[in-house]
Write an enzyme that holds these catalytic residues in place. Structure first.
Site, short mmCIF file in Angstrom:
data_model
loop_
_atom_site.label_atom_id
_atom_site.label_comp_id
_atom_site.label_asym_id
_atom_site.label_seq_id
_atom_site.Cartn_x
_atom_site.Cartn_y
_atom_site.Cartn_z
N ASN A 1 0.85 -1.19 0.00
CA ASN A 1 0.00 0.00 0.00
C ASN A 1 0.88 1.24 0.00
OD1 ASN A 1 -2.41 1.60 0.37
ND2 ASN A 1 -1.88 1.81 2.53
N HIS B 1 0.95 5.17 1.44
CA HIS B 1 0.30 6.03 2.44
C HIS B 1 1.02 7.38 2.44
CE1 HIS B 1 -2.04 6.95 5.99
NE2 HIS B 1 -0.95 7.46 6.52
N SER C 1 5.02 6.73 2.20
CA SER C 1 5.61 5.42 2.50
C SER C 1 4.90 4.35 1.69
CB SER C 1 5.41 5.06 3.99
OG SER C 1 5.82 6.11 4.84
N ASP D 1 -2.25 0.47 8.34
CA ASP D 1 -1.06 1.30 8.07
C ASP D 1 0.13 0.95 8.97
OD1 ASP D 1 -2.50 2.67 6.12
OD2 ASP D 1 -3.16 4.22 7.52
C1 GRF Z 1 -2.80 8.87 -2.30
O1 GRF Z 1 -2.47 10.05 -1.63
C2 GRF Z 1 -2.36 7.67 -1.51
O2 GRF Z 1 -1.20 7.90 -0.76
C3 GRF Z 1 -3.53 7.44 -0.58
O3 GRF Z 1 -4.67 7.74 -1.35
C4 GRF Z 1 -4.31 8.67 -2.38
C5 GRF Z 1 -4.73 8.04 -3.68
O4 GRF Z 1 -4.58 8.94 -4.76
N1 GRF Z 1 -3.51 6.09 -0.07
P1 GRF Z 1 -4.73 8.41 -6.24
O5 GRF Z 1 -6.11 7.79 -6.38
O6 GRF Z 1 -3.65 7.41 -6.49
O7 GRF Z 1 -4.60 9.62 -7.11
#
Ligand code: GRF
Length: 202
Positions: A108, A110, A137, A146
């Site tokens: 994932n 984050h 991260s 997370d």
């Molecule tokens: C990103 O900021 C990611 O870190 C978080 O959700 C957002 C997703 O954005 N988990 P996108 O859909 O990839 O533009």
């Protein structure tokens, strides 16, 4: 051999775009072959159509339990012979069962320097706390939200006058570089999850 990779999304899909772009390079060790969204209006689905990648909408609402929904996701992943799963703005908490089943192959991104600022509204909280730096991260997914071992991080400064939107955009630029880089080392076998820790090949 390219690792067959699925990306799970719920929204705009800018990280999905970065992963698709990176994986289109001939030497990239992973190939995005399946996109799954739990909402039918996810912007990222347009990318699937554009790039001729198979996509599936699996809405969570019809499923009575989290486990039932996750079983449907799991079945789609198995059906497509997926080896690696990337969560990219996927707004559902996965069951312990699913996280354990895909442990070591499920990652994932984050938008914080984990373990700091888990959860939502990260940029608001970072600014409110007066932090001087933030970042993003990529981590292995474990049952606790997370909390999985970090594979890679990128830092950005928090500037005076930053709004959550400005900071989010600065972090997102790094996300788009970090996620493909982390997927690359995982697909190459240069990092693995062992006894709850990220172990890097020397
Ligand atoms: C990103 O900021 C990611 O870190 C978080 O959700 C957002 C997703 O954005 N988990 P996108 O859909 O990839 O533009």
């Amino acid at each position: 051999m390219s690792a067959r990779t699925a990306v799970l999304i719920s929204g705009r899909g800018s990280n999905l775009r970065a992963l698709i772009t990176a994986s289109a390079a001939p030497q990239f060790p992973a190939e995005i072959v399946l996109i799954i969204s739990n909402v039918d209006c996810a912007g990222g689905l347009a990318l699937a159509a554009e790039s001729a990648i198979e996509s599936k909408i699996i809405p969570h609402k019809p499923y009575a339990t989290r486990e039932d929904f996750d079983a449907a996701i799991d079945a789609a992943l198995i059906d497509a012979e997926i080896e690696i799963v990337c969560l990219a703005g996927f707004m559902r908490i996965l069951s312990d069962w699913f996280a354990r089943k895909w442990e070591g192959r499920l990652i994932n991104i984050h938008p914080s320097l984990l373990p700091a600022y888990k959860g939502v509204h990260v940029h608001e909280r970072v600014i409110a706390a007066g932090e001087k730096k933030s970042g993003c991260s990529v981590h292995f997914v474990v049952p606790e939200l997370d909390a999985g071992p970090v594979i890679a991080q990128a830092e950005v400064p928090v500037m005076p006058g930053d709004t959550p939107e400005i900071l989010a955009a600065r972090v997102l630029e790094q996300e788009h570089k970090l996620y493909p880089a982390a997927l690359k080392i995982l697909a190459e076998g240069k990092v693995r999850l062992e006894n709850g820790r990220a172990v890097f090949a020397s």
